[in-house]
Enzyme design. Sequence first.
Site, PDB file in Angstrom:
ATOM      1  N   LYS A 172       0.845  -1.183   0.000  1.00 45.05           N
ATOM      2  CA  LYS A 172       0.000   0.000   0.000  1.00 45.05           C
ATOM      3  C   LYS A 172       0.889   1.244   0.000  1.00 45.05           C
ATOM      4  O   LYS A 172       1.814   1.367   0.824  1.00 45.05           O
ATOM      5  CB  LYS A 172      -0.898   0.025   1.241  1.00 45.05           C
ATOM      6  CG  LYS A 172      -1.859  -1.145   1.360  1.00 45.05           C
ATOM      7  CD  LYS A 172      -2.980  -1.052   0.359  1.00 45.05           C
ATOM      8  CE  LYS A 172      -4.004  -2.143   0.593  1.00 45.05           C
ATOM      9  NZ  LYS A 172      -5.091  -2.104  -0.405  1.00 45.05           N
ATOM     10  N   LYS A 274     -13.316  -8.563  -6.757  1.00 46.66           N
ATOM     11  CA  LYS A 274     -13.625  -8.609  -5.328  1.00 46.66           C
ATOM     12  C   LYS A 274     -15.099  -8.951  -5.170  1.00 46.66           C
ATOM     13  O   LYS A 274     -15.968  -8.211  -5.647  1.00 46.66           O
ATOM     14  CB  LYS A 274     -13.334  -7.274  -4.639  1.00 46.66           C
ATOM     15  CG  LYS A 274     -11.864  -6.983  -4.423  1.00 46.66           C
ATOM     16  CD  LYS A 274     -11.681  -5.673  -3.678  1.00 46.66           C
ATOM     17  CE  LYS A 274     -10.204  -5.399  -3.408  1.00 46.66           C
ATOM     18  NZ  LYS A 274     -10.008  -4.078  -2.745  1.00 46.66           N
TER      19      LYS A 274
END
EC number: 5.1.1.-
Length: 374
Positions: A172, A274
Amino acid sequence: MKISRIDVFPLRLPMKQNFLITGGSVGGVDQGAPHVYVRVVDDQGVEGWGEARPSHRWSDETLESVVTTLRRYIAPALTGVDAEDLETVHRIMNREIKGALGIGQPIAKAAVDTALHDLIGKGRNVRLSGLWLGPFRDTLRLSYLISTPDPEEAAEKARHAREAGFRGVDVKIGLDPRRDVEVLEAVKAAAPDLFFRVDANQAYTLPQAVRLAKRMEALGVDVFEQPLPAGDLFGHAELRRKIHLPVALDESVWTPGDVIRAVRLGACDAIVVKCTKMGGLSGAKRCGEIAREAGLELLGGGLTESSLGLAASAHLFNYLGIETPVDLNGPFFLKEDPVREGPQILQGGTVRLPDRPGIGCRVEEADVERYLAE
């Protein structure tokens, strides 16, 4: 198989470490993490379990909105509906909760869709892969998630991932843009041979993303995920024209229509599948199939779901043939959950899926009650 009732359980699951993205905290050791478990029971007493993982940091759905949406609108509308008629189920859910540019409240709807897949599989005595007429694969590789603005901590986590046998890292960035390059350099030095996925969570403008991508190309990053705001498909298309690094879309792609628009505009090289954000297994499967047929690469991702959501997603990713390590990061952050028989996390981040009908998980109702947020 008629739906006789839908039970909704808002939970706060304990976390063993904090989880930060560009937008802020999505769960922590002090407050836990919001999850919503859903149980769908048919008129024969067969039950299926599903999960929603809301957070106001990555969408407009919260624990409270998911619960009220399911209890007040979706559950009453679905009572008496054929549990195996998923097209009708989604048509009813989308009638009750409408969307604007996309479907309304997809995370809430995902819990129902996933629970129905579990129920149908149990009723037919087949695994999820059998429902889709695909082969059963019992293992999947996870990537190792690194979420820190500290280069030294990032390097330590990358070394751990490599030594533990992981095949990929998911880093991230955007937590502190001034140190992004240092973080990436530290990770690459510590784990030079792992699949290197970098997720910006919409942190940058186009000029910033171009500059950073040039550095990432030289560093050997494999894919740059969601660098620009979700609605900026034109910006992502322009970014692809200026760099050679593959670009993946996550927050930009919630529906099959979003996939088609991204393909038409040339906005990405890959999409992130997802289940939770795509309205459940039905929507995620359709998104993945469209993207695959359009020649895009597929990446697997999650929203720190518990073992229940992880198992459902893993079945789908195997069906779609996703080979790169997937970002199902719940095990890195959750201390425990209500699943007592489910996926096993083995050495090197390998997930072994349960060989049982439906999703394959056994939910312990006493633990569901123990983690209730109400």
